[in-house]
Design a protein around this motif. Structure first.
Motif, PDB file in Angstrom:
ATOM      1  N   UNK A  43     -42.931  -3.920 -44.889  1.00  0.00           N
ATOM      2  CA  UNK A  43     -43.245  -3.125 -46.078  1.00  0.00           C
ATOM      3  C   UNK A  43     -44.732  -2.862 -46.183  1.00  0.00           C
ATOM      4  N   UNK A  44     -45.066  -1.813 -46.935  1.00  0.00           N
ATOM      5  CA  UNK A  44     -46.453  -1.555 -47.298  1.00  0.00           C
ATOM      6  C   UNK A  44     -46.465  -0.885 -48.655  1.00  0.00           C
ATOM      7  N   UNK A  45     -47.558  -1.061 -49.375  1.00  0.00           N
ATOM      8  CA  UNK A  45     -47.728  -0.426 -50.686  1.00  0.00           C
ATOM      9  C   UNK A  45     -49.023   0.371 -50.669  1.00  0.00           C
ATOM     10  N   UNK A  46     -48.942   1.551 -51.238  1.00  0.00           N
ATOM     11  CA  UNK A  46     -50.114   2.400 -51.383  1.00  0.00           C
ATOM     12  C   UNK A  46     -50.171   2.837 -52.840  1.00  0.00           C
ATOM     13  N   UNK A  47     -51.241   2.486 -53.518  1.00  0.00           N
ATOM     14  CA  UNK A  47     -51.437   2.859 -54.928  1.00  0.00           C
ATOM     15  C   UNK A  47     -50.230   2.532 -55.802  1.00  0.00           C
ATOM     16  N   UNK A  52     -41.269   1.443 -46.822  1.00  0.00           N
ATOM     17  CA  UNK A  52     -41.044   0.681 -45.601  1.00  0.00           C
ATOM     18  C   UNK A  52     -42.338   0.787 -44.796  1.00  0.00           C
ATOM     19  N   UNK A  53     -42.570  -0.162 -43.908  1.00  0.00           N
ATOM     20  CA  UNK A  53     -43.834  -0.207 -43.174  1.00  0.00           C
ATOM     21  C   UNK A  53     -44.106   1.077 -42.393  1.00  0.00           C
ATOM     22  N   UNK A  54     -43.053   1.710 -41.900  1.00  0.00           N
ATOM     23  CA  UNK A  54     -43.237   2.949 -41.131  1.00  0.00           C
ATOM     24  C   UNK A  54     -43.377   4.190 -42.013  1.00  0.00           C
ATOM     25  N   UNK A  55     -43.373   3.998 -43.329  1.00  0.00           N
ATOM     26  CA  UNK A  55     -43.522   5.077 -44.312  1.00  0.00           C
ATOM     27  C   UNK A  55     -42.341   6.056 -44.314  1.00  0.00           C
ATOM     28  N   UNK A  56     -41.234   5.686 -43.692  1.00  0.00           N
ATOM     29  CA  UNK A  56     -40.071   6.561 -43.642  1.00  0.00           C
ATOM     30  C   UNK A  56     -39.325   6.612 -44.978  1.00  0.00           C
ATOM     31  N   UNK A  57     -39.386   5.518 -45.758  1.00  0.00           N
ATOM     32  CA  UNK A  57     -38.626   5.438 -47.006  1.00  0.00           C
ATOM     33  C   UNK A  57     -39.530   5.016 -48.154  1.00  0.00           C
ATOM     34  N   UNK A  77     -39.329  10.300 -45.340  1.00  0.00           N
ATOM     35  CA  UNK A  77     -38.113  11.051 -45.015  1.00  0.00           C
ATOM     36  C   UNK A  77     -36.991  10.758 -46.012  1.00  0.00           C
ATOM     37  N   UNK A  78     -37.063   9.611 -46.678  1.00  0.00           N
ATOM     38  CA  UNK A  78     -35.988   9.193 -47.584  1.00  0.00           C
ATOM     39  C   UNK A  78     -36.578   8.655 -48.892  1.00  0.00           C
ATOM     40  N   UNK A  79     -36.006   9.079 -49.998  1.00  0.00           N
ATOM     41  CA  UNK A  79     -36.322   8.487 -51.294  1.00  0.00           C
ATOM     42  C   UNK A  79     -35.153   7.574 -51.618  1.00  0.00           C
ATOM     43  N   UNK A  80     -35.431   6.300 -51.754  1.00  0.00           N
ATOM     44  CA  UNK A  80     -34.380   5.302 -51.916  1.00  0.00           C
ATOM     45  C   UNK A  80     -33.698   5.334 -53.271  1.00  0.00           C
ATOM     46  N   UNK A  81     -32.555   4.648 -53.349  1.00  0.00           N
ATOM     47  CA  UNK A  81     -31.815   4.492 -54.602  1.00  0.00           C
ATOM     48  C   UNK A  81     -32.724   3.821 -55.632  1.00  0.00           C
ATOM     49  N   UNK A  82     -32.716   4.326 -56.849  1.00  0.00           N
ATOM     50  CA  UNK A  82     -33.489   3.787 -57.972  1.00  0.00           C
ATOM     51  C   UNK A  82     -35.006   3.838 -57.759  1.00  0.00           C
ATOM     52  N   UNK A  83     -35.491   4.624 -56.823  1.00  0.00           N
ATOM     53  CA  UNK A  83     -36.910   4.620 -56.445  1.00  0.00           C
ATOM     54  C   UNK A  83     -37.850   4.937 -57.607  1.00  0.00           C
ATOM     55  N   UNK A 100     -35.847  14.299 -46.283  1.00  0.00           N
ATOM     56  CA  UNK A 100     -34.531  14.863 -45.972  1.00  0.00           C
ATOM     57  C   UNK A 100     -33.420  14.306 -46.854  1.00  0.00           C
ATOM     58  N   UNK A 101     -33.668  13.168 -47.548  1.00  0.00           N
ATOM     59  CA  UNK A 101     -32.587  12.608 -48.357  1.00  0.00           C
ATOM     60  C   UNK A 101     -33.114  11.951 -49.635  1.00  0.00           C
ATOM     61  N   UNK A 102     -32.252  11.960 -50.651  1.00  0.00           N
ATOM     62  CA  UNK A 102     -32.543  11.351 -51.943  1.00  0.00           C
ATOM     63  C   UNK A 102     -31.406  10.391 -52.262  1.00  0.00           C
ATOM     64  N   UNK A 103     -31.750   9.161 -52.668  1.00  0.00           N
ATOM     65  CA  UNK A 103     -30.757   8.129 -52.929  1.00  0.00           C
ATOM     66  C   UNK A 103     -30.145   8.204 -54.313  1.00  0.00           C
TER      67      UNK A 103
END
Length: 186
Positions: A43-47, A52-57, A77-83, A100-103
């Motif tokens: 994982x990583x956090x920005x502001x 996810x660490x690869x910034x995919x989600x 690429x993905x916005x997770x559930x409850x994001x 490409x996707x929204x949870x």
């Protein structure tokens, strides 16, 4: 108000930050900051936004962040559930061409949200309730917002099916759309 995720944390469940009983004390509504140990490989956090660490989600936008506008990082690429659940100040959201996707329930109770733009790259959309407020006895109420996007997109179809305001945007119209007030319903 803040969460620190250590170097050894390798799994955070989909309900890790969401409010199961919708109370201030349980639902992380006051969470303004998420910080991840720089040695964490997952994982990583920005502001104050957890990825996810690869910034995919995009996993979690801190609900108490004071910003009115957020542009989703182009690597997402993905916005997770409850994001964006309970994002209390967020009024405008721009989701660009990387996503490409929204949870499921991605914007649950994000009641300040007024203008949201989705690029036409989004091809996976939850069957139900991406934008919803609290559930009542019979059914949920939907957030009062305007969604912008391209004609003939999955987003336009969702808006037509759910009775959500849709605004077709041509190239160059996005910034004006994000600054425009909601239409008057009276």
């Amino acid at each position: 108000q803040s969460v620190f995720i250590g170097a050894d944390v390798c799994k955070i469940g989909a309900h890790g930050f969401n409010g199961q009983n919708h109370s201030d004390s349980y639902g992380c509504r006051k969470l303004a900051s998420i910080v991840v140990d720089e040695k964490n490989k997952w994982y990583k956090a920005i502001d104050g936004v957890l990825y996810t660490h690869d910034m995919q989600t995009l996993l979690k936008y801190s609900p108490a962040k004071p910003e009115l506008y957020h542009e989703v990082d182009s690597r997402v690429r993905h916005i997770g559930a409850f994001a964006f659940e309970y994002a209390s100040a967020l009024q405008c959201l721009e989701v660009g061409p990387g996503c490409v996707s929204v949870g499921h329930a991605a914007f649950l109770n994000a009641e300040a949200l007024r203008h949201t733009y989705f690029a036409d790259s989004v091809t996976e959309w939850p069957e139900r309730y991406p934008f919803v407020g609290e559930w009542g006895f019979e059914r949920p109420y939907y957030l009062d917002l305007v969604i912008g996007g391209k004609r003939d997109s999955i987003i336009e179809k969702y808006c037509a099916d759910e009775g959500v305001h849709f605004f077709a945007l041509e190239d160059g119209q996005l910034q004006d759309f994000l600054k425009t007030p909601l239409p008057d319903e009276s």
